[in-house]
Write a protein that holds these residues in place. Structure first.
Motif, PDB file in Angstrom:
ATOM      1  N   THR A 112       4.766  -6.803   3.700  1.00  0.00           N
ATOM      2  CA  THR A 112       4.778  -5.897   2.547  1.00  0.00           C
ATOM      3  C   THR A 112       3.783  -4.749   2.672  1.00  0.00           C
ATOM      4  O   THR A 112       4.070  -3.618   2.274  1.00  0.00           O
ATOM      5  CB  THR A 112       4.503  -6.700   1.249  1.00  0.00           C
ATOM      6  N   LEU A 113       2.606  -5.049   3.224  1.00  0.00           N
ATOM      7  CA  LEU A 113       1.587  -4.000   3.286  1.00  0.00           C
ATOM      8  C   LEU A 113       2.083  -2.747   4.015  1.00  0.00           C
ATOM      9  O   LEU A 113       1.807  -1.619   3.562  1.00  0.00           O
ATOM     10  CB  LEU A 113       0.303  -4.551   3.931  1.00  0.00           C
ATOM     11  N   PRO A 114       2.848  -2.889   5.131  1.00  0.00           N
ATOM     12  CA  PRO A 114       3.329  -1.672   5.818  1.00  0.00           C
ATOM     13  C   PRO A 114       4.180  -0.785   4.902  1.00  0.00           C
ATOM     14  O   PRO A 114       4.162   0.445   5.048  1.00  0.00           O
ATOM     15  CB  PRO A 114       4.184  -2.237   6.963  1.00  0.00           C
ATOM     16  N   LEU A 115       4.890  -1.383   3.945  1.00  0.00           N
ATOM     17  CA  LEU A 115       5.712  -0.566   3.034  1.00  0.00           C
ATOM     18  C   LEU A 115       4.841   0.183   2.025  1.00  0.00           C
ATOM     19  O   LEU A 115       5.146   1.325   1.669  1.00  0.00           O
ATOM     20  CB  LEU A 115       6.723  -1.449   2.295  1.00  0.00           C
ATOM     21  N   VAL A 116       3.769  -0.459   1.564  1.00  0.00           N
ATOM     22  CA  VAL A 116       2.832   0.226   0.663  1.00  0.00           C
ATOM     23  C   VAL A 116       2.285   1.471   1.363  1.00  0.00           C
ATOM     24  O   VAL A 116       2.164   2.551   0.757  1.00  0.00           O
ATOM     25  CB  VAL A 116       1.670  -0.713   0.260  1.00  0.00           C
ATOM     26  N   ILE A 117       1.985   1.316   2.669  1.00  0.00           N
ATOM     27  CA  ILE A 117       1.434   2.437   3.434  1.00  0.00           C
ATOM     28  C   ILE A 117       2.508   3.496   3.698  1.00  0.00           C
ATOM     29  O   ILE A 117       2.331   4.677   3.405  1.00  0.00           O
ATOM     30  CB  ILE A 117       0.850   1.914   4.768  1.00  0.00           C
ATOM     31  N   GLU A 118       3.660   3.060   4.200  1.00  0.00           N
ATOM     32  CA  GLU A 118       4.722   3.995   4.590  1.00  0.00           C
ATOM     33  C   GLU A 118       5.218   4.825   3.402  1.00  0.00           C
ATOM     34  O   GLU A 118       5.417   6.035   3.517  1.00  0.00           O
ATOM     35  CB  GLU A 118       5.898   3.221   5.197  1.00  0.00           C
ATOM     36  N   TYR A 119       5.402   4.157   2.255  1.00  0.00           N
ATOM     37  CA  TYR A 119       5.964   4.854   1.088  1.00  0.00           C
ATOM     38  C   TYR A 119       4.874   5.332   0.125  1.00  0.00           C
ATOM     39  O   TYR A 119       5.175   5.881  -0.922  1.00  0.00           O
ATOM     40  CB  TYR A 119       6.968   3.947   0.362  1.00  0.00           C
ATOM     41  N   ASN A 120       3.611   5.093   0.492  1.00  0.00           N
ATOM     42  CA  ASN A 120       2.471   5.592  -0.300  1.00  0.00           C
ATOM     43  C   ASN A 120       2.568   5.147  -1.764  1.00  0.00           C
ATOM     44  O   ASN A 120       2.386   5.931  -2.688  1.00  0.00           O
ATOM     45  CB  ASN A 120       2.404   7.116  -0.204  1.00  0.00           C
ATOM     46  N   THR A 121       2.882   3.870  -1.968  1.00  0.00           N
ATOM     47  CA  THR A 121       3.073   3.363  -3.332  1.00  0.00           C
ATOM     48  C   THR A 121       1.795   2.736  -3.887  1.00  0.00           C
ATOM     49  O   THR A 121       0.822   2.536  -3.175  1.00  0.00           O
ATOM     50  CB  THR A 121       4.156   2.257  -3.362  1.00  0.00           C
ATOM     51  N   HIS A 122       1.842   2.414  -5.166  1.00  0.00           N
ATOM     52  CA  HIS A 122       0.899   1.474  -5.768  1.00  0.00           C
ATOM     53  C   HIS A 122       1.363   0.057  -5.419  1.00  0.00           C
ATOM     54  O   HIS A 122       2.490  -0.140  -4.952  1.00  0.00           O
ATOM     55  CB  HIS A 122       0.879   1.629  -7.292  1.00  0.00           C
ATOM     56  N   ALA A 123       0.487  -0.926  -5.646  1.00  0.00           N
ATOM     57  CA  ALA A 123       0.902  -2.315  -5.415  1.00  0.00           C
ATOM     58  C   ALA A 123       0.182  -3.246  -6.377  1.00  0.00           C
ATOM     59  O   ALA A 123      -0.986  -3.042  -6.713  1.00  0.00           O
ATOM     60  CB  ALA A 123       0.607  -2.742  -3.979  1.00  0.00           C
ATOM     61  N   ILE A 124       0.928  -4.244  -6.821  1.00  0.00           N
ATOM     62  CA  ILE A 124       0.309  -5.356  -7.544  1.00  0.00           C
ATOM     63  C   ILE A 124      -0.136  -6.370  -6.497  1.00  0.00           C
ATOM     64  O   ILE A 124       0.652  -6.753  -5.627  1.00  0.00           O
ATOM     65  CB  ILE A 124       1.314  -5.984  -8.533  1.00  0.00           C
ATOM     66  N   ALA A 125      -1.399  -6.771  -6.565  1.00  0.00           N
ATOM     67  CA  ALA A 125      -1.941  -7.739  -5.609  1.00  0.00           C
ATOM     68  C   ALA A 125      -2.288  -9.018  -6.349  1.00  0.00           C
ATOM     69  O   ALA A 125      -3.025  -8.989  -7.336  1.00  0.00           O
ATOM     70  CB  ALA A 125      -3.194  -7.162  -4.940  1.00  0.00           C
ATOM     71  N   LEU A 126      -1.714 -10.114  -5.915  1.00  0.00           N
ATOM     72  CA  LEU A 126      -1.986 -11.409  -6.553  1.00  0.00           C
ATOM     73  C   LEU A 126      -3.140 -12.104  -5.843  1.00  0.00           C
ATOM     74  O   LEU A 126      -3.193 -12.133  -4.608  1.00  0.00           O
ATOM     75  CB  LEU A 126      -0.749 -12.308  -6.485  1.00  0.00           C
TER      76      LEU A 126
END
Lengths: 267, 267
Positions: A112-126
Protein backbone atom coordinates in the motif's frame (compact mmCIF):
# COMPACT_ATOMS: atom_id res chain seq x y z
CA UNK A 1 -18.09 23.50 8.59
CA UNK A 2 -15.50 22.49 11.18
CA UNK A 3 -11.95 21.23 11.29
CA UNK A 4 -13.02 17.65 11.82
CA UNK A 5 -12.46 15.30 8.89
CA UNK A 6 -15.61 13.18 8.47
CA UNK A 7 -15.12 9.98 6.47
CA UNK A 8 -18.66 8.85 5.67
CA UNK A 9 -18.66 5.08 5.89
CA UNK A 10 -21.99 3.90 4.48
CA UNK A 11 -20.86 2.77 1.01
CA UNK A 12 -19.40 -0.44 2.34
CA UNK A 13 -19.96 -3.75 0.57
CA UNK A 14 -19.15 -5.81 3.64
CA UNK A 15 -22.71 -4.81 4.68
CA UNK A 16 -25.23 -7.22 3.16
CA UNK A 17 -27.90 -4.73 2.10
CA UNK A 18 -25.36 -2.43 0.51
CA UNK A 19 -23.65 -5.30 -1.30
CA UNK A 20 -26.91 -6.55 -2.77
CA UNK A 21 -27.98 -3.17 -4.09
CA UNK A 22 -24.57 -2.50 -5.57
CA UNK A 23 -24.48 -5.88 -7.30
CA UNK A 24 -27.90 -4.98 -8.73
CA UNK A 25 -26.15 -1.85 -10.03
CA UNK A 26 -28.80 0.31 -8.35
CA UNK A 27 -27.56 3.74 -9.34
CA UNK A 28 -30.27 5.76 -7.56
CA UNK A 29 -29.63 3.96 -4.29
CA UNK A 30 -25.90 4.66 -4.31
CA UNK A 31 -26.28 8.27 -5.46
CA UNK A 32 -28.82 8.85 -2.71
CA UNK A 33 -26.35 7.49 -0.14
CA UNK A 34 -23.67 9.86 -1.43
CA UNK A 35 -25.98 12.89 -1.36
CA UNK A 36 -27.28 12.10 2.11
CA UNK A 37 -23.79 11.74 3.54
CA UNK A 38 -22.62 14.94 1.84
CA UNK A 39 -25.62 16.90 3.15
CA UNK A 40 -24.78 15.71 6.68
CA UNK A 41 -21.28 17.16 6.62
CA UNK A 42 -19.08 14.44 5.11
CA UNK A 43 -15.66 15.65 4.00
CA UNK A 44 -14.86 12.32 2.28
CA UNK A 45 -16.98 9.49 0.88
CA UNK A 46 -15.48 6.12 1.83
CA UNK A 47 -15.78 3.30 -0.73
CA UNK A 48 -15.33 -0.27 0.45
CA UNK A 49 -15.90 -2.60 -2.51
CA UNK A 50 -14.95 -5.73 -0.61
CA UNK A 51 -18.15 -7.73 -1.11
CA UNK A 52 -16.44 -10.57 -2.98
CA UNK A 53 -12.66 -10.60 -3.48
CA UNK A 54 -13.01 -11.87 -7.04
CA UNK A 55 -15.22 -8.88 -7.96
CA UNK A 56 -13.58 -6.17 -5.84
CA UNK A 57 -11.72 -4.46 -8.69
CA UNK A 58 -14.74 -4.25 -11.00
CA UNK A 59 -16.99 -3.12 -8.14
CA UNK A 60 -14.46 -0.48 -7.11
CA UNK A 61 -14.38 0.83 -10.68
CA UNK A 62 -18.18 0.97 -10.94
CA UNK A 63 -18.54 2.66 -7.56
CA UNK A 64 -15.74 5.16 -8.06
CA UNK A 65 -17.15 6.28 -11.41
CA UNK A 66 -20.60 6.69 -9.90
CA UNK A 67 -19.57 8.36 -6.64
CA UNK A 68 -17.16 10.77 -8.33
CA UNK A 69 -19.97 11.97 -10.61
CA UNK A 70 -22.43 12.34 -7.70
CA UNK A 71 -20.17 14.53 -5.54
CA UNK A 72 -17.13 16.75 -5.71
CA UNK A 73 -15.85 15.46 -2.38
CA UNK A 74 -12.63 13.44 -2.35
CA UNK A 75 -12.91 9.68 -1.89
CA UNK A 76 -11.46 7.48 0.82
CA UNK A 77 -10.51 4.20 -0.85
CA UNK A 78 -11.01 1.46 1.69
CA UNK A 79 -9.20 -1.74 0.73
CA UNK A 80 -6.23 -3.95 1.49
CA UNK A 81 -6.07 -4.95 -2.18
CA UNK A 82 -3.58 -2.78 -4.11
CA UNK A 83 -5.26 -3.59 -7.44
CA UNK A 84 -8.58 -2.26 -6.17
CA UNK A 85 -6.92 0.85 -4.73
CA UNK A 86 -5.07 1.49 -7.98
CA UNK A 87 -8.23 1.01 -10.06
CA UNK A 88 -10.05 3.61 -7.94
CA UNK A 89 -7.18 6.09 -7.87
CA UNK A 90 -6.85 5.97 -11.68
CA UNK A 91 -10.44 7.18 -11.95
CA UNK A 92 -10.54 9.79 -9.19
CA UNK A 93 -7.64 11.31 -7.27
CA UNK A 94 -8.85 14.69 -6.07
CA UNK A 95 -6.91 16.81 -3.55
CA UNK A 96 -7.42 15.23 -0.14
CA UNK A 97 -7.94 11.68 -1.46
CA UNK A 98 -7.29 9.09 1.24
CA UNK A 99 -6.04 5.51 1.14
CA UNK A 100 -7.76 3.60 3.93
CA UNK A 101 -5.53 2.13 5.22
CA UNK A 102 -1.90 1.37 5.87
CA UNK A 103 -0.58 -0.37 8.99
CA UNK A 104 2.78 -1.38 10.41
CA UNK A 105 2.33 -4.88 8.92
CA UNK A 106 5.10 -5.80 6.50
CA UNK A 107 2.75 -7.00 3.74
CA UNK A 108 0.56 -3.92 4.01
CA UNK A 109 3.57 -1.63 3.86
CA UNK A 110 4.84 -3.37 0.75
CA UNK A 111 1.47 -3.35 -0.99
CA UNK A 112 0.00 0.00 0.00
CA UNK A 113 2.73 2.48 0.84
CA UNK A 114 3.97 2.65 -2.80
CA UNK A 115 0.48 3.81 -3.85
CA UNK A 116 0.43 6.57 -1.22
CA UNK A 117 3.73 7.75 -2.71
CA UNK A 118 2.86 7.28 -6.39
CA UNK A 119 -0.54 8.98 -6.18
CA UNK A 120 0.55 11.52 -3.53
CA UNK A 121 -2.48 10.73 -1.36
CA UNK A 122 -3.33 11.05 2.31
CA UNK A 123 -3.52 7.79 4.26
CA UNK A 124 -5.21 6.42 7.32
CA UNK A 125 -2.63 4.52 9.37
CA UNK A 126 -3.80 1.93 11.87
CA UNK A 127 -1.69 1.33 14.97
CA UNK A 128 -1.21 -2.38 14.39
CA UNK A 129 1.72 -4.37 13.09
CA UNK A 130 2.79 -7.99 12.61
CA UNK A 131 2.34 -8.49 16.36
CA UNK A 132 -1.37 -7.68 15.94
CA UNK A 133 -3.42 -5.13 17.85
CA UNK A 134 -1.32 -3.55 20.63
CA UNK A 135 -2.66 -4.59 24.03
CA UNK A 136 -1.97 -1.35 25.86
CA UNK A 137 -0.99 2.28 25.47
CA UNK A 138 2.78 1.75 25.45
CA UNK A 139 2.54 -0.79 22.66
CA UNK A 140 0.31 1.54 20.62
CA UNK A 141 2.79 4.37 21.06
CA UNK A 142 5.64 2.17 19.81
CA UNK A 143 3.66 1.42 16.66
CA UNK A 144 2.89 5.12 16.16
CA UNK A 145 6.59 6.00 16.52
CA UNK A 146 7.60 3.24 14.08
CA UNK A 147 5.04 4.38 11.51
CA UNK A 148 6.27 7.97 11.81
CA UNK A 149 9.84 6.83 11.11
CA UNK A 150 8.58 4.89 8.08
CA UNK A 151 6.78 7.98 6.73
CA UNK A 152 9.84 10.16 7.20
CA UNK A 153 12.06 7.61 5.44
CA UNK A 154 9.67 7.77 2.50
CA UNK A 155 9.40 11.57 2.48
CA UNK A 156 5.70 11.47 3.28
CA UNK A 157 4.85 14.60 5.24
CA UNK A 158 2.97 13.82 8.42
CA UNK A 159 0.08 16.14 7.56
CA UNK A 160 -0.94 13.48 5.01
CA UNK A 161 -1.23 10.85 7.74
CA UNK A 162 -4.40 10.26 9.83
CA UNK A 163 -3.33 7.96 12.67
CA UNK A 164 -6.06 5.69 14.02
CA UNK A 165 -5.19 4.54 17.53
CA UNK A 166 -7.95 1.89 17.24
CA UNK A 167 -10.48 0.92 19.80
CA UNK A 168 -11.81 -2.42 20.94
CA UNK A 169 -15.35 -3.13 22.15
CA UNK A 170 -15.91 -1.59 25.56
CA UNK A 171 -18.14 -4.50 26.62
CA UNK A 172 -15.11 -6.77 26.87
CA UNK A 173 -12.29 -4.20 27.19
CA UNK A 174 -13.34 -1.20 29.27
CA UNK A 175 -9.76 -0.01 29.67
CA UNK A 176 -9.31 0.32 25.90
CA UNK A 177 -11.24 3.58 25.70
CA UNK A 178 -8.66 5.21 27.93
CA UNK A 179 -5.84 3.90 25.69
CA UNK A 180 -7.51 5.34 22.59
CA UNK A 181 -7.92 8.73 24.24
CA UNK A 182 -4.38 8.75 25.59
CA UNK A 183 -3.11 7.73 22.16
CA UNK A 184 -4.81 10.74 20.56
CA UNK A 185 -3.27 13.10 23.11
CA UNK A 186 0.18 11.52 22.62
CA UNK A 187 0.01 12.05 18.86
CA UNK A 188 -1.09 15.68 19.02
CA UNK A 189 1.59 16.47 21.60
CA UNK A 190 4.43 14.67 19.86
CA UNK A 191 3.55 15.01 16.19
CA UNK A 192 1.41 18.15 15.96
CA UNK A 193 1.36 18.15 12.16
CA UNK A 194 -0.11 14.62 12.04
CA UNK A 195 -3.87 14.04 12.14
CA UNK A 196 -5.83 11.61 14.30
CA UNK A 197 -8.70 9.43 13.15
CA UNK A 198 -10.88 6.82 14.80
CA UNK A 199 -13.27 4.32 13.24
CA UNK A 200 -15.30 4.66 16.36
CA UNK A 201 -18.28 2.33 16.03
CA UNK A 202 -16.19 -0.67 17.04
CA UNK A 203 -16.43 0.65 20.61
CA UNK A 204 -20.07 -0.46 20.81
CA UNK A 205 -19.72 -3.88 19.20
CA UNK A 206 -21.70 -6.45 21.16
CA UNK A 207 -24.05 -4.09 23.02
CA UNK A 208 -27.62 -3.15 22.00
CA UNK A 209 -28.63 0.45 21.12
CA UNK A 210 -25.10 1.17 19.93
CA UNK A 211 -25.95 4.73 18.92
CA UNK A 212 -25.80 5.98 22.52
CA UNK A 213 -22.29 4.68 22.93
CA UNK A 214 -21.09 5.86 19.52
CA UNK A 215 -22.36 9.37 20.22
CA UNK A 216 -20.90 9.60 23.71
CA UNK A 217 -17.55 8.19 22.51
CA UNK A 218 -17.43 10.82 19.73
CA UNK A 219 -17.87 13.54 22.39
CA UNK A 220 -15.04 12.12 24.53
CA UNK A 221 -12.72 11.75 21.53
CA UNK A 222 -13.32 15.29 20.27
CA UNK A 223 -12.60 16.63 23.72
CA UNK A 224 -9.34 14.66 23.64
CA UNK A 225 -8.41 16.47 20.41
CA UNK A 226 -9.55 14.04 17.72
CA UNK A 227 -9.63 15.75 14.33
CA UNK A 228 -11.14 13.03 12.15
CA UNK A 229 -13.54 10.10 12.34
CA UNK A 230 -14.81 7.27 10.16
CA UNK A 231 -18.51 7.28 11.02
CA UNK A 232 -22.03 6.92 9.77
CA UNK A 233 -22.53 10.67 9.88
CA UNK A 234 -26.20 10.23 8.95
CA UNK A 235 -26.89 8.26 12.16
CA UNK A 236 -29.20 9.90 14.70
CA UNK A 237 -27.41 12.68 16.54
CA UNK A 238 -23.82 11.96 15.48
CA UNK A 239 -23.32 15.30 13.73
CA UNK A 240 -25.20 17.06 16.54
CA UNK A 241 -22.87 15.50 19.12
CA UNK A 242 -19.85 16.73 17.18
CA UNK A 243 -21.09 20.29 16.67
CA UNK A 244 -22.29 20.58 20.26
CA UNK A 245 -18.92 19.45 21.59
CA UNK A 246 -16.99 21.84 19.37
CA UNK A 247 -19.22 24.72 20.53
CA UNK A 248 -18.69 23.84 24.19
CA UNK A 249 -14.93 23.60 23.68
CA UNK A 250 -14.99 27.17 22.35
CA UNK A 251 -14.28 26.07 18.77
CA UNK A 252 -17.51 27.42 17.25
CA UNK A 253 -17.88 31.10 18.02
CA UNK A 254 -21.45 32.10 19.00
CA UNK A 255 -22.47 28.52 17.98
CA UNK A 256 -22.64 29.70 14.36
CA UNK A 257 -21.98 26.25 12.86
CA UNK A 258 -24.34 24.60 15.32
CA UNK A 259 -27.17 27.03 14.63
CA UNK A 260 -26.60 26.87 10.88
CA UNK A 261 -26.74 23.05 10.95
CA UNK A 262 -30.00 23.19 12.88
CA UNK A 263 -31.50 25.65 10.39
CA UNK A 264 -30.62 23.41 7.45
CA UNK A 265 -31.99 20.34 9.25
CA UNK A 266 -28.64 18.60 9.50
CA UNK A 267 -29.08 18.29 13.26
CA UNK B 1 -28.48 1.63 38.56
CA UNK B 2 -25.49 3.91 38.86
CA UNK B 3 -23.96 6.29 41.32
CA UNK B 4 -25.32 9.34 39.55
CA UNK B 5 -28.09 11.21 41.37
CA UNK B 6 -30.80 12.04 38.81
CA UNK B 7 -33.17 14.83 39.85
CA UNK B 8 -36.06 14.53 37.38
CA UNK B 9 -37.16 18.07 36.60
CA UNK B 10 -40.42 17.78 34.66
CA UNK B 11 -42.90 18.63 37.45
CA UNK B 12 -42.17 22.31 37.23
CA UNK B 13 -44.95 24.87 37.30
CA UNK B 14 -42.82 27.57 35.73
CA UNK B 15 -43.54 25.63 32.51
CA UNK B 16 -46.87 26.75 31.03
CA UNK B 17 -48.27 23.37 30.02
CA UNK B 18 -47.41 21.82 33.37
CA UNK B 19 -48.89 24.76 35.30
CA UNK B 20 -52.18 24.55 33.42
CA UNK B 21 -52.61 20.81 33.97
CA UNK B 22 -51.76 21.12 37.66
CA UNK B 23 -54.19 24.00 38.18
CA UNK B 24 -56.81 21.75 36.54
CA UNK B 25 -55.81 19.20 39.22
CA UNK B 26 -55.21 16.61 36.48
CA UNK B 27 -54.14 13.66 38.63
CA UNK B 28 -53.51 11.20 35.79
CA UNK B 29 -51.27 13.66 34.01
CA UNK B 30 -49.07 14.26 37.06
CA UNK B 31 -48.94 10.58 38.06
CA UNK B 32 -47.94 9.67 34.53
CA UNK B 33 -45.10 12.20 34.65
CA UNK B 34 -43.89 10.68 37.93
CA UNK B 35 -44.02 7.11 36.59
CA UNK B 36 -42.28 8.02 33.35
CA UNK B 37 -39.46 9.76 35.17
CA UNK B 38 -39.08 6.91 37.64
CA UNK B 39 -38.97 4.30 34.86
CA UNK B 40 -36.20 6.31 33.18
CA UNK B 41 -33.89 6.13 36.17
CA UNK B 42 -34.83 9.13 38.34
CA UNK B 43 -33.48 8.95 41.89
CA UNK B 44 -35.52 12.02 42.98
CA UNK B 45 -38.67 13.70 41.69
CA UNK B 46 -38.28 17.46 41.71
CA UNK B 47 -41.37 19.52 42.54
CA UNK B 48 -41.44 23.19 41.59
CA UNK B 49 -44.81 24.65 42.53
CA UNK B 50 -43.88 28.21 41.57
CA UNK B 51 -46.66 28.88 39.07
CA UNK B 52 -48.14 31.75 41.04
CA UNK B 53 -46.53 32.99 44.29
CA UNK B 54 -49.93 33.40 45.95
CA UNK B 55 -50.79 29.75 45.28
CA UNK B 56 -47.36 28.17 45.76
CA UNK B 57 -48.02 26.70 49.19
CA UNK B 58 -51.35 25.09 48.28
CA UNK B 59 -49.93 23.79 44.97
CA UNK B 60 -46.90 22.38 46.79
CA UNK B 61 -49.19 20.57 49.22
CA UNK B 62 -51.37 19.13 46.44
CA UNK B 63 -48.36 18.03 44.40
CA UNK B 64 -46.45 16.56 47.33
CA UNK B 65 -49.41 14.46 48.43
CA UNK B 66 -49.93 13.18 44.90
CA UNK B 67 -46.27 12.55 44.03
CA UNK B 68 -45.51 10.84 47.33
CA UNK B 69 -48.35 8.38 46.70
CA UNK B 70 -47.27 7.72 43.10
CA UNK B 71 -43.67 6.83 43.94
CA UNK B 72 -41.42 5.76 46.79
CA UNK B 73 -38.59 7.96 45.55
CA UNK B 74 -37.55 10.92 47.69
CA UNK B 75 -38.61 14.38 46.57
CA UNK B 76 -36.47 17.36 45.67
CA UNK B 77 -38.38 20.45 46.87
CA UNK B 78 -37.60 23.26 44.48
CA UNK B 79 -38.44 26.66 45.93
CA UNK B 80 -37.02 29.82 47.44
CA UNK B 81 -40.13 30.18 49.60
CA UNK B 82 -39.59 28.69 53.09
CA UNK B 83 -43.33 28.29 53.64
CA UNK B 84 -43.66 26.16 50.50
CA UNK B 85 -40.61 24.08 51.46
CA UNK B 86 -41.94 23.54 54.96
CA UNK B 87 -45.38 22.58 53.68
CA UNK B 88 -43.86 19.92 51.43
CA UNK B 89 -41.44 18.62 54.04
CA UNK B 90 -44.24 18.20 56.57
CA UNK B 91 -45.96 15.80 54.14
CA UNK B 92 -42.98 13.82 52.84
CA UNK B 93 -39.45 13.72 54.19
CA UNK B 94 -38.00 10.38 53.11
CA UNK B 95 -34.31 9.53 53.45
CA UNK B 96 -32.46 11.41 50.71
CA UNK B 97 -34.95 14.28 50.51
CA UNK B 98 -33.40 17.37 48.94
CA UNK B 99 -34.00 21.08 49.39
CA UNK B 100 -33.41 22.77 46.03
CA UNK B 101 -31.72 25.09 46.74
CA UNK B 102 -29.56 27.13 49.04
CA UNK B 103 -27.00 29.71 47.89
CA UNK B 104 -24.46 32.00 49.47
CA UNK B 105 -27.01 34.85 49.43
CA UNK B 106 -27.75 36.20 52.90
CA UNK B 107 -31.53 36.07 52.55
CA UNK B 108 -31.46 32.53 51.20
CA UNK B 109 -29.20 31.37 54.01
CA UNK B 110 -31.53 32.89 56.60
CA UNK B 111 -34.67 31.43 55.02
CA UNK B 112 -33.56 28.01 53.85
CA UNK B 113 -30.62 26.78 55.90
CA UNK B 114 -32.75 26.41 59.08
CA UNK B 115 -35.01 23.99 57.19
CA UNK B 116 -32.05 21.86 56.04
CA UNK B 117 -31.07 21.63 59.70
CA UNK B 118 -34.55 21.14 61.15
CA UNK B 119 -35.62 18.45 58.67
CA UNK B 120 -32.12 16.94 58.34
CA UNK B 121 -32.30 17.01 54.54
CA UNK B 122 -29.81 17.07 51.72
CA UNK B 123 -29.47 20.34 49.84
CA UNK B 124 -28.45 21.57 46.43
CA UNK B 125 -26.14 24.55 46.89
CA UNK B 126 -25.68 27.00 44.03
CA UNK B 127 -22.35 28.80 43.71
CA UNK B 128 -23.79 32.29 43.79
CA UNK B 129 -23.92 34.89 46.52
CA UNK B 130 -24.91 38.50 47.04
CA UNK B 131 -22.39 39.47 44.38
CA UNK B 132 -24.40 37.43 41.85
CA UNK B 133 -23.17 34.69 39.54
CA UNK B 134 -19.37 34.38 39.75
CA UNK B 135 -17.80 35.51 36.49
CA UNK B 136 -14.89 33.06 36.46
CA UNK B 137 -13.46 29.95 38.08
CA UNK B 138 -11.66 31.71 40.95
CA UNK B 139 -14.82 33.50 42.01
CA UNK B 140 -16.81 30.24 41.90
CA UNK B 141 -14.19 28.53 44.05
CA UNK B 142 -14.40 31.31 46.65
CA UNK B 143 -18.16 30.81 46.87
CA UNK B 144 -17.70 27.02 47.21
CA UNK B 145 -15.18 27.50 50.01
CA UNK B 146 -17.46 29.97 51.81
CA UNK B 147 -20.44 27.62 51.55
CA UNK B 148 -18.36 24.76 52.94
CA UNK B 149 -17.40 26.90 55.94
CA UNK B 150 -21.06 27.75 56.47
CA UNK B 151 -22.04 24.05 56.43
CA UNK B 152 -19.29 23.14 58.88
CA UNK B 153 -20.37 25.95 61.23
CA UNK B 154 -23.87 24.49 61.17
CA UNK B 155 -22.74 20.87 61.62
CA UNK B 156 -24.13 19.87 58.23
CA UNK B 157 -22.00 17.03 56.91
CA UNK B 158 -20.78 17.67 53.39
CA UNK B 159 -22.20 14.41 52.05
CA UNK B 160 -25.62 16.08 52.36
CA UNK B 161 -24.53 18.89 50.03
CA UNK B 162 -24.78 18.75 46.22
CA UNK B 163 -22.79 21.71 44.95
CA UNK B 164 -23.93 23.13 41.62
CA UNK B 165 -21.13 25.09 39.98
CA UNK B 166 -23.69 26.57 37.56
CA UNK B 167 -23.36 27.08 33.87
CA UNK B 168 -24.31 29.91 31.58
CA UNK B 169 -25.49 29.59 27.97
CA UNK B 170 -22.61 28.54 25.73
CA UNK B 171 -23.94 30.67 22.85
CA UNK B 172 -22.92 33.84 24.67
CA UNK B 173 -20.32 32.49 27.15
CA UNK B 174 -18.25 29.69 25.58
CA UNK B 175 -15.63 29.85 28.33
CA UNK B 176 -18.23 29.05 31.02
CA UNK B 177 -18.29 25.34 30.17
CA UNK B 178 -14.63 25.09 31.10
CA UNK B 179 -15.34 26.85 34.43
CA UNK B 180 -18.15 24.44 35.25
CA UNK B 181 -15.94 21.44 34.51
CA UNK B 182 -13.00 22.84 36.45
CA UNK B 183 -15.36 23.63 39.34
CA UNK B 184 -16.48 19.98 39.51
CA UNK B 185 -12.89 18.77 39.56
CA UNK B 186 -11.98 21.29 42.25
CA UNK B 187 -14.81 20.11 44.50
CA UNK B 188 -14.05 16.40 44.16
CA UNK B 189 -10.35 17.01 44.83
CA UNK B 190 -10.82 19.34 47.79
CA UNK B 191 -14.05 18.09 49.37
CA UNK B 192 -14.27 14.42 48.39
CA UNK B 193 -17.26 13.76 50.64
CA UNK B 194 -19.32 16.50 48.97
CA UNK B 195 -21.43 15.80 45.86
CA UNK B 196 -21.60 17.76 42.63
CA UNK B 197 -24.74 18.63 40.72
CA UNK B 198 -25.50 20.58 37.56
CA UNK B 199 -28.82 21.84 36.23
CA UNK B 200 -27.36 21.40 32.83
CA UNK B 201 -29.96 22.50 30.31
CA UNK B 202 -29.10 26.16 30.81
CA UNK B 203 -26.00 25.46 28.70
CA UNK B 204 -28.14 25.29 25.56
CA UNK B 205 -30.35 28.31 26.22
CA UNK B 206 -30.75 30.35 23.05
CA UNK B 207 -29.75 27.69 20.51
CA UNK B 208 -32.12 25.47 18.51
CA UNK B 209 -32.15 21.66 18.85
CA UNK B 210 -30.96 21.96 22.45
CA UNK B 211 -30.99 18.21 23.02
CA UNK B 212 -27.68 17.70 21.18
CA UNK B 213 -25.95 20.17 23.42
CA UNK B 214 -27.56 18.89 26.63
CA UNK B 215 -26.52 15.31 25.83
CA UNK B 216 -22.95 16.18 24.89
CA UNK B 217 -22.59 18.41 27.96
CA UNK B 218 -23.79 15.56 30.17
CA UNK B 219 -21.04 13.34 28.72
CA UNK B 220 -18.35 15.97 29.37
CA UNK B 221 -19.58 16.57 32.92
CA UNK B 222 -19.69 12.87 33.84
CA UNK B 223 -16.17 12.47 32.53
CA UNK B 224 -15.17 15.38 34.78
CA UNK B 225 -16.58 13.45 37.76
CA UNK B 226 -20.11 14.87 38.08
CA UNK B 227 -22.20 12.66 40.35
CA UNK B 228 -25.63 14.30 40.03
CA UNK B 229 -27.74 16.24 37.54
CA UNK B 230 -31.05 18.07 37.39
CA UNK B 231 -32.34 16.98 34.00
CA UNK B 232 -35.29 15.91 31.94
CA UNK B 233 -34.20 12.27 32.13
CA UNK B 234 -37.02 11.29 29.76
CA UNK B 235 -35.55 13.43 26.96
CA UNK B 236 -34.27 11.59 23.90
CA UNK B 237 -30.94 9.92 24.66
CA UNK B 238 -30.11 11.63 27.98
CA UNK B 239 -30.08 8.39 29.98
CA UNK B 240 -28.29 6.61 27.15
CA UNK B 241 -25.58 9.28 27.13
CA UNK B 242 -25.08 8.81 30.87
CA UNK B 243 -24.93 5.02 30.82
CA UNK B 244 -22.67 4.97 27.76
CA UNK B 245 -20.23 7.37 29.38
CA UNK B 246 -20.12 5.42 32.64
CA UNK B 247 -19.44 2.20 30.70
CA UNK B 248 -16.60 3.82 28.74
CA UNK B 249 -15.08 5.22 31.93
CA UNK B 250 -14.94 1.67 33.30
CA UNK B 251 -17.72 2.31 35.83
CA UNK B 252 -20.17 -0.29 34.46
CA UNK B 253 -18.53 -3.69 34.34
CA UNK B 254 -19.33 -5.65 31.16
CA UNK B 255 -21.84 -2.85 30.37
CA UNK B 256 -24.37 -4.61 32.60
CA UNK B 257 -26.36 -1.45 33.45
CA UNK B 258 -26.24 -0.28 29.84
CA UNK B 259 -27.46 -3.61 28.46
CA UNK B 260 -30.13 -3.92 31.14
CA UNK B 261 -31.44 -0.41 30.35
CA UNK B 262 -31.64 -1.31 26.66
CA UNK B 263 -33.53 -4.53 27.40
CA UNK B 264 -36.09 -2.66 29.50
CA UNK B 265 -36.46 0.03 26.81
CA UNK B 266 -35.08 2.80 28.98
CA UNK B 267 -32.49 3.64 26.33
Amino acid sequence: MSNITIIAERINMTRKKMRERIWERDIDFVVNEVKKQEHMGATHIDINAGGDPSKEVEDMIWLTELVSKATELPISFDSANPDALKAGLEICNRPGTIINSITGEKSRIENTLPLVIEYNTHAIALTMDDNGMPPDLDARIRVVDNLVVLMKENNISLDRIHMDTLVQPVSSNPEQVAYTIAGIKYIHENYPEMHTMVGLSNVSYGVPRRIHMNRAFFVLLIQAGLDGAIIDNTADGMLGAMLATLAMLGKDEYCMDYISAARTEKI
